[in-house]
Design an enzyme around this catalytic site. Sequence first.
Site, mmCIF file in Angstrom:
data_model
loop_
_atom_site.group_PDB
_atom_site.id
_atom_site.type_symbol
_atom_site.label_atom_id
_atom_site.label_comp_id
_atom_site.label_asym_id
_atom_site.label_seq_id
_atom_site.Cartn_x
_atom_site.Cartn_y
_atom_site.Cartn_z
ATOM 1 N N CYS A 72 0.860 -1.184 0.000
ATOM 2 C CA CYS A 72 0.000 0.000 0.000
ATOM 3 C C CYS A 72 0.893 1.229 0.000
ATOM 4 O O CYS A 72 1.623 1.473 0.964
ATOM 5 C CB CYS A 72 -0.916 -0.001 1.218
ATOM 6 N N ASN A 74 0.190 4.642 -0.115
ATOM 7 C CA ASN A 74 -0.144 5.683 0.850
ATOM 8 C C ASN A 74 0.074 5.182 2.275
ATOM 9 O O ASN A 74 0.512 5.930 3.152
ATOM 10 C CB ASN A 74 -1.588 6.132 0.669
ATOM 11 N N HIS A 158 -2.876 -4.224 -11.043
ATOM 12 C CA HIS A 158 -3.590 -3.016 -11.464
ATOM 13 C C HIS A 158 -4.062 -3.143 -12.898
ATOM 14 O O HIS A 158 -3.388 -3.739 -13.743
ATOM 15 C CB HIS A 158 -2.692 -1.784 -11.351
ATOM 16 N N GLU A 207 -10.342 0.374 -5.389
ATOM 17 C CA GLU A 207 -9.304 -0.466 -4.797
ATOM 18 C C GLU A 207 -9.832 -1.857 -4.471
ATOM 19 O O GLU A 207 -10.926 -2.010 -3.908
ATOM 20 C CB GLU A 207 -8.762 0.176 -3.516
ATOM 21 N N CYS A 216 -4.858 6.180 -4.023
ATOM 22 C CA CYS A 216 -4.189 4.885 -4.006
ATOM 23 C C CYS A 216 -2.766 5.101 -4.510
ATOM 24 O O CYS A 216 -2.572 5.479 -5.670
ATOM 25 C CB CYS A 216 -4.929 3.876 -4.886
ATOM 26 N N GLY A 217 -1.779 4.889 -3.647
ATOM 27 C CA GLY A 217 -0.394 5.155 -4.009
ATOM 28 C C GLY A 217 0.130 4.225 -5.087
ATOM 29 O O GLY A 217 0.740 4.670 -6.075
ATOM 30 N N GLY A 219 -1.689 2.624 -7.131
ATOM 31 C CA GLY A 219 -2.478 2.935 -8.318
ATOM 32 C C GLY A 219 -1.945 4.151 -9.054
ATOM 33 O O GLY A 219 -1.902 4.182 -10.289
#
Length: 276
Positions: A72, A74, A158, A207, A216-217, A219
């Site tokens: 993740c 973020n 992704h 997500e 979304c980091g 992403g």
Amino acid sequence: MRFSKYQGIGNDFVMIADPDDQITLDPEMVRHLCDRRFGIGGDGVIRVAPGDSDSELFMDYVNSDGSIGEMCGNGIRCLALFARAEGLTSASEIKVGTRAGVKTVTILEDGDVRVDMGPPEFDPKDIPVDWSGDPLHAKIELEDAVVEAACLSMGNPHAVVFVDEPDLVPLSTIGPAIEKHAMFPKGANAEFAVVESPERVRMRVWERGAGETLACGTGACAVAVASRLLRDTAEVVTVVLPGGELVVEWSGSPGDGTSVFMTGPAVKSFEGEIEL
């Protein structure tokens, strides 16, 4: 149990320090903690545990629906500031173990956090996606349409879809359709993006395991990589999400092992105790 609440441009997490590595994040507990009415509220829970010989700390990340998350972006920025505040580290550069490998996280002088996210993966079996052609031009058959997506992994899967206007995408229907599509054996995060200039990309995200979030980091990193390869954007781009902006850098090409770097803020919202 003591906790802190942190957010990275609106992507929010319940943070738990576990220096003795004694807490288990079972799905029911995570769903309760992330419930915005009956719990604390969050897009996921991050337990910060001791690392191993290759890392100082370990990020045990679980999505709000109780499913395990490999990485993740973020959240790992939030982890860096949380770990410093809790006395788990005094370093400005921290090696953090994740289920997607060890990530180097650097707390900058201005308070932002820069993360070496590692290289993007394009091999369909590593994403993973059930697609025999070029994963950057995968065709996803939905009930009423066929969507072309750039599929890649940033430690998690992704599917990046370029659109004219992300705000007009019916995210609550198409998002879960892509997330749970049979092409993705481990599910997928779905991003809908538009290139506004060579240095600026705007997106929304659905997500995996959390639904629509403000940011979304991983992403944002996937969108930046796909935009550079397919829309000829710059090596350094600002990715605009509903919750704020991230700066993403990538100067590589598929398969050359060049890391993606992501820089952005992380903020403590509050702390407290909760009875489980």
